[in-house]
Design a protein around this motif. Structure first.
Motif, PDB file in Angstrom:
ATOM      1  N   ASN A  61       0.811  -1.183   0.146  1.00  0.00           N
ATOM      2  CA  ASN A  61       0.221   0.351  -0.124  1.00  0.00           C
ATOM      3  C   ASN A  61       0.559   1.056  -0.015  1.00  0.00           C
ATOM      4  N   PRO A  62       0.363   2.241  -0.121  1.00  0.00           N
ATOM      5  CA  PRO A  62       1.332   3.459  -0.128  1.00  0.00           C
ATOM      6  C   PRO A  62       2.279   3.700   0.918  1.00  0.00           C
ATOM      7  N   THR A  63       1.965   3.303   2.713  1.00  0.00           N
ATOM      8  CA  THR A  63       2.017   3.579   3.466  1.00  0.00           C
ATOM      9  C   THR A  63       3.514   2.696   3.149  1.00  0.00           C
ATOM     10  N   MET A  64       3.518   1.790   2.855  1.00  0.00           N
ATOM     11  CA  MET A  64       4.547   0.346   2.480  1.00  0.00           C
ATOM     12  C   MET A  64       5.133   1.552   1.521  1.00  0.00           C
ATOM     13  N   GLN A  65       5.469   1.641   0.822  1.00  0.00           N
ATOM     14  CA  GLN A  65       6.150   2.386  -0.703  1.00  0.00           C
ATOM     15  C   GLN A  65       6.702   3.176   0.086  1.00  0.00           C
ATOM     16  N   ALA A  66       5.763   3.717   0.591  1.00  0.00           N
ATOM     17  CA  ALA A  66       6.550   5.152   1.364  1.00  0.00           C
ATOM     18  C   ALA A  66       8.303   4.695   2.012  1.00  0.00           C
ATOM     19  N   GLN A  67       7.175   3.836   2.990  1.00  0.00           N
ATOM     20  CA  GLN A  67       8.720   3.413   4.037  1.00  0.00           C
ATOM     21  C   GLN A  67      10.052   2.284   3.423  1.00  0.00           C
ATOM     22  N   GLN A  69      10.971   3.494   0.034  1.00  0.00           N
ATOM     23  CA  GLN A  69      11.590   4.606  -0.536  1.00  0.00           C
ATOM     24  C   GLN A  69      12.403   5.547   0.505  1.00  0.00           C
ATOM     25  N   LYS A  70      11.703   5.301   1.539  1.00  0.00           N
ATOM     26  CA  LYS A  70      12.781   5.772   2.356  1.00  0.00           C
ATOM     27  C   LYS A  70      14.286   5.037   3.276  1.00  0.00           C
ATOM     28  N   LEU A  71      14.474   3.773   2.961  1.00  0.00           N
ATOM     29  CA  LEU A  71      15.081   2.954   3.189  1.00  0.00           C
ATOM     30  C   LEU A  71      16.352   2.738   1.383  1.00  0.00           C
ATOM     31  N   GLY A  72      15.509   3.258   0.616  1.00  0.00           N
ATOM     32  CA  GLY A  72      16.305   3.819  -1.098  1.00  0.00           C
ATOM     33  C   GLY A  72      15.762   2.426  -1.954  1.00  0.00           C
ATOM     34  N   PHE A  73      14.843   1.735  -1.519  1.00  0.00           N
ATOM     35  CA  PHE A  73      14.122   0.719  -2.689  1.00  0.00           C
ATOM     36  C   PHE A  73      13.026   1.399  -3.288  1.00  0.00           C
ATOM     37  N   ASP A  74      13.880   0.486  -4.836  1.00  0.00           N
ATOM     38  CA  ASP A  74      12.616   0.731  -5.685  1.00  0.00           C
ATOM     39  C   ASP A  74      11.745  -0.327  -5.766  1.00  0.00           C
ATOM     40  N   ALA A  75      10.473  -0.218  -6.562  1.00  0.00           N
ATOM     41  CA  ALA A  75       9.608  -1.945  -6.524  1.00  0.00           C
ATOM     42  C   ALA A  75      10.785  -3.087  -6.985  1.00  0.00           C
ATOM     43  N   GLU A  76      11.076  -2.537  -8.358  1.00  0.00           N
ATOM     44  CA  GLU A  76      12.015  -4.114  -8.526  1.00  0.00           C
ATOM     45  C   GLU A  76      12.842  -4.023  -7.877  1.00  0.00           C
ATOM     46  N   GLN A  77      13.821  -3.769  -6.904  1.00  0.00           N
ATOM     47  CA  GLN A  77      15.005  -3.760  -5.641  1.00  0.00           C
ATOM     48  C   GLN A  77      14.323  -4.729  -4.363  1.00  0.00           C
ATOM     49  N   ALA A  78      13.039  -4.377  -4.919  1.00  0.00           N
ATOM     50  CA  ALA A  78      12.146  -4.603  -3.013  1.00  0.00           C
ATOM     51  C   ALA A  78      11.219  -6.357  -3.426  1.00  0.00           C
ATOM     52  N   LYS A  79      11.645  -6.239  -4.738  1.00  0.00           N
ATOM     53  CA  LYS A  79      10.770  -7.356  -4.926  1.00  0.00           C
ATOM     54  C   LYS A  79      11.102  -9.133  -4.585  1.00  0.00           C
ATOM     55  N   PRO A  80      12.780  -8.538  -4.971  1.00  0.00           N
ATOM     56  CA  PRO A  80      13.033 -10.254  -4.655  1.00  0.00           C
ATOM     57  C   PRO A  80      13.115 -10.484  -1.978  1.00  0.00           C
ATOM     58  N   ILE A  81      13.488  -9.464  -1.546  1.00  0.00           N
ATOM     59  CA  ILE A  81      13.495  -9.774  -0.597  1.00  0.00           C
ATOM     60  C   ILE A  81      11.300  -9.389   0.434  1.00  0.00           C
ATOM     61  N   ILE A  82      10.418  -9.025  -0.485  1.00  0.00           N
ATOM     62  CA  ILE A  82       9.079  -8.951  -0.708  1.00  0.00           C
ATOM     63  C   ILE A  82       8.603 -10.243  -0.848  1.00  0.00           C
ATOM     64  N   THR A  83       9.064 -10.629  -2.344  1.00  0.00           N
ATOM     65  CA  THR A  83       8.078 -12.141  -2.498  1.00  0.00           C
ATOM     66  C   THR A  83       9.094 -13.394  -1.912  1.00  0.00           C
ATOM     67  N   THR A  84      10.274 -12.880  -1.254  1.00  0.00           N
ATOM     68  CA  THR A  84      10.948 -14.318  -1.074  1.00  0.00           C
ATOM     69  C   THR A  84      10.495 -14.655   0.650  1.00  0.00           C
ATOM     70  N   ARG A  85       9.672 -15.957   1.130  1.00  0.00           N
ATOM     71  CA  ARG A  85       9.717 -16.742   1.934  1.00  0.00           C
ATOM     72  C   ARG A  85      10.244 -17.367   3.147  1.00  0.00           C
ATOM     73  N   PHE A  86      10.119 -17.247   3.922  1.00  0.00           N
ATOM     74  CA  PHE A  86      11.254 -17.721   5.104  1.00  0.00           C
ATOM     75  C   PHE A  86      11.436 -19.273   4.591  1.00  0.00           C
ATOM     76  N   ASP A  87      12.844 -20.022   4.761  1.00  0.00           N
ATOM     77  CA  ASP A  87      12.407 -21.232   4.148  1.00  0.00           C
ATOM     78  C   ASP A  87      12.705 -22.395   5.928  1.00  0.00           C
ATOM     79  N   TYR A  88      11.803 -23.265   6.618  1.00  0.00           N
ATOM     80  CA  TYR A  88      11.246 -23.336   7.576  1.00  0.00           C
ATOM     81  C   TYR A  88      11.930 -24.750   7.687  1.00  0.00           C
ATOM     82  N   THR A  89      12.532 -25.724   6.088  1.00  0.00           N
ATOM     83  CA  THR A  89      12.704 -26.824   6.369  1.00  0.00           C
ATOM     84  C   THR A  89      14.142 -26.797   6.847  1.00  0.00           C
ATOM     85  N   ILE A  90      14.393 -28.631   7.561  1.00  0.00           N
ATOM     86  CA  ILE A  90      15.352 -28.809   8.281  1.00  0.00           C
ATOM     87  C   ILE A  90      16.585 -30.047   7.425  1.00  0.00           C
ATOM     88  N   ASP A  91      17.724 -29.281   7.257  1.00  0.00           N
ATOM     89  CA  ASP A  91      18.093 -30.695   6.551  1.00  0.00           C
ATOM     90  C   ASP A  91      18.715 -31.504   7.444  1.00  0.00           C
TER      91      ASP A  91
END
Length: 127
Positions: A61-67, A69-91
């Motif tokens: 949302n616009p509030t998240m987008q603003a945050q 951008q404050k961190l210096g990320f655009d949508a392309e740069q933030a995509k891997p962080i946002i779309t990557t899910r935590f992996d709780y598998t145990i090796d």
């Protein structure tokens, strides 16, 4: 009259070696899963071109987008962080290696303690 028992004193160098050894063990046990992890699959470049990345497609949302951008990320740069899910598998291999290191150290401590305990008893109660 029996003399008072004076336990052996560990010198500063021995304490330093023990502390460094434990620090290295902790560091290695924390670093090992990262080193043994399989490399991630790279996304297909053709697929990446097809999809247009925007804050809305990332569910921001616009509030998240603003945050972001404050961190210096655009949508392309933030995509891997946002779309990557935590992996709780145990090796299993990492789990077994970690368990063996912990059990091995525990057995080592018990053996050394038993040896020292027997020395104290032998010094305190000579036959």
């Amino acid at each position: 009259m029996a003399s008072d028992y004076v336990p052996p004193v560990q010198k500063g160098f021995g304490q330093l070696v023990d502390s460094l050894f434990l620090l290295v063990l902790v560091y290695c046990s924390l670093l090992a899963p990262l080193l043994l992890k399989a490399p991630d699959k790279q996304p297909d470049p053709a697929q990446a071109i097809k999809t247009q990345v925007s804050w809305q497609t990332l569910g921001q949302n616009p509030t998240m987008q603003a945050q972001w951008q404050k961190l210096g990320f655009d949508a392309e740069q933030a995509k891997p962080i946002i779309t990557t899910r935590f992996d709780y598998t145990i090796d299993p291999v990492s789990l077994i290696v970690t368990a063996l290191v912990i059990v091995g150290y525990f057995v080592f401590v018990l053996r050394v303690s038993e040896k020292q305990y027997r020395q104290v008893i032998a010094e305190k109660f000579p036959e």
